[in-house]
Scaffold this active site. Sequence first.
Site, PDB file in Angstrom:
ATOM      1  N   ASN A  96      58.505 -78.726  87.705  1.00 56.50           N
ATOM      2  CA  ASN A  96      57.260 -78.242  88.287  1.00 56.50           C
ATOM      3  C   ASN A  96      57.506 -77.523  89.611  1.00 56.50           C
ATOM      4  O   ASN A  96      57.575 -76.296  89.658  1.00 56.50           O
ATOM      5  CB  ASN A  96      56.275 -79.395  88.481  1.00 56.50           C
ATOM      6  CG  ASN A  96      54.839 -78.923  88.626  1.00 56.50           C
ATOM      7  OD1 ASN A  96      54.573 -77.847  89.139  1.00 56.50           O
ATOM      8  ND2 ASN A  96      53.902 -79.728  88.158  1.00 56.50           N
ATOM      9  N   ASP A  97      57.665 -78.265  90.687  1.00 60.56           N
ATOM     10  CA  ASP A  97      57.800 -77.646  92.012  1.00 60.56           C
ATOM     11  C   ASP A  97      58.980 -76.692  92.102  1.00 60.56           C
ATOM     12  O   ASP A  97      58.918 -75.680  92.793  1.00 60.56           O
ATOM     13  CB  ASP A  97      57.949 -78.736  93.078  1.00 60.56           C
ATOM     14  CG  ASP A  97      56.717 -79.628  93.172  1.00 60.56           C
ATOM     15  OD1 ASP A  97      55.602 -79.106  92.983  1.00 60.56           O
ATOM     16  OD2 ASP A  97      56.876 -80.834  93.415  1.00 60.56           O
ATOM     17  N   VAL A  98      60.082 -77.012  91.406  1.00 62.63           N
ATOM     18  CA  VAL A  98      61.302 -76.218  91.542  1.00 62.63           C
ATOM     19  C   VAL A  98      61.213 -74.877  90.817  1.00 62.63           C
ATOM     20  O   VAL A  98      62.148 -74.076  90.891  1.00 62.63           O
ATOM     21  CB  VAL A  98      62.533 -77.005  91.033  1.00 62.63           C
ATOM     22  CG1 VAL A  98      62.737 -78.255  91.864  1.00 62.63           C
ATOM     23  CG2 VAL A  98      62.396 -77.358  89.554  1.00 62.63           C
ATOM     24  N   PHE A 128      55.560 -83.436  92.518  1.00 60.90           N
ATOM     25  CA  PHE A 128      55.693 -84.387  93.617  1.00 60.90           C
ATOM     26  C   PHE A 128      55.107 -83.841  94.916  1.00 60.90           C
ATOM     27  O   PHE A 128      54.611 -84.595  95.743  1.00 60.90           O
ATOM     28  CB  PHE A 128      57.166 -84.741  93.834  1.00 60.90           C
ATOM     29  CG  PHE A 128      57.755 -85.551  92.714  1.00 60.90           C
ATOM     30  CD1 PHE A 128      57.053 -86.604  92.160  1.00 60.90           C
ATOM     31  CD2 PHE A 128      59.016 -85.256  92.225  1.00 60.90           C
ATOM     32  CE1 PHE A 128      57.595 -87.355  91.130  1.00 60.90           C
ATOM     33  CE2 PHE A 128      59.564 -85.999  91.198  1.00 60.90           C
ATOM     34  CZ  PHE A 128      58.851 -87.054  90.646  1.00 60.90           C
ATOM     35  N   ALA A 129      55.170 -82.533  95.080  1.00 57.77           N
ATOM     36  CA  ALA A 129      54.677 -81.942  96.327  1.00 57.77           C
ATOM     37  C   ALA A 129      53.156 -81.861  96.368  1.00 57.77           C
ATOM     38  O   ALA A 129      52.583 -81.532  97.408  1.00 57.77           O
ATOM     39  CB  ALA A 129      55.262 -80.542  96.514  1.00 57.77           C
TER      40      ALA A 129
END
Length: 469
Positions: free
Chosen positions: A395-397, A435-436
């Site tokens: 996701n975030d990456v 997570f962010a």
Amino acid sequence: MNEMITSGIEVSYLVATILFFLGLKYLGSPATARKGNAIAAAGMLLAIVATLFYQQVFNYSLILAGIVVGSAIGVIGAYRVAMTSMPQMVGLLNGLGGGASTLIAVGEFWRLMDAGLLPSMDNRITTVLSILIGGITLTGSLVAFAKLQELISGSPITFAFQQALNFLLFGGFVVGSVLLVLDPSNIPLFLGLTGISLLLGVLLVIPIGGADMPVVISLLNSFSGIAASAAGFVLMNNMLIVAGALVGASGIILTQIMCKGMNRTLTSVIFGAFGSSGGGSGAGGHKSSNGEQVIRSIDPEECAMMLGYARSVVIVPGYGMAVAQAQHAVRELADQLTRLGVEVKYAIHPVAGRMPGHMNVLLAEANVPYPQLYDMDDVNPQFPETDVALVIGANDVVNPAARSDKNSPIYGMPILEVDRAKHTIVIKRGMSAGFAGVENELFFQDKTMMLFGNAKEMVNKLVSEVKQL
């Protein structure tokens, strides 16, 4: 005879140190990591056996019982802990290492005091350092474990004047340490310093969110090594000093790599409460005529057709793959695509998952060929020529907002640039943030298609469909 034994112990320590260095060297590559782990373990076994020859060791039966019980727990834990729970286990082991180092230093300090021997100035200082670092490592790691295990909220836990309280406690510890060094017989002060160090560990980790857990784990790993090295100075044991220094130094280096992978400073990780917002901006998505963002979904059959007839596919694994235990199914899918003449690569982000190297470990478990694994810097230039980027649970990456949206909390974080591929397929259970806590604008782009469902189930369906091509 005593001189011969002492010389033999020191030579054994030297050989063990060499083995540690070789082990670290081999641990630097996924292809040789298992060999490095075995070499380092052999060095530790040699160091333990050599230490048992010290004349100061009297209760061998108790030591043997500890080795047997500890080994049994380690073996059972290694076999029973799932790969998705490995970050929790690493965090727990970090804490136990820090706690053990503190107990060693405290035990030696009290032994000297009970014997009526005044500890030397060096001994007092290193004991205080061991209490501080080891105590923070113990409770900080336990909090990290609880966050990862979802025993407590993984979101940052903050309250008013939190940092002021931290600085006040640290200042009190410094003042108390000076007084203890001047008067080591002050037992209440000694116990008070121990309590402060344990409290600091809790207060330093609770405001850190899940997005920063890989950094926290590597930092606490470094702390456990520094605590061990400090305990080595208390005991004047060269092996403990060297081993602790190696763990501390490698942990710091890994922490720097993690921070670079997130484009964040260590201070911002510790004091920034990253991920505290319930969501972030993701304004770059495609919008319909009424202004709403549009999501394009795809079914397994159509997805398999796109993958099977592509010339090149880059698979991007993430924590969703780990949760679903889909790594073996992903390996089978890659094998089927390779059978059809598709060039398959894996793109690994340095902070994907919940601990450093999480994706590498999972893919190694599935016997994915190491030459197919590509670091972020190596694979990003290849995305414009990639037919399909298959994102599995990441996701975030892969969020383009890190590159384009200056208002995003993750702006500036290096990402895997899957949005530059000709087509992007994302396997995900839903539209929840990573997570962010930031909405991913990749999901709304024109070239992106969403395959909703459990990663393992969806990949198994893709394998079945690709086999029919």
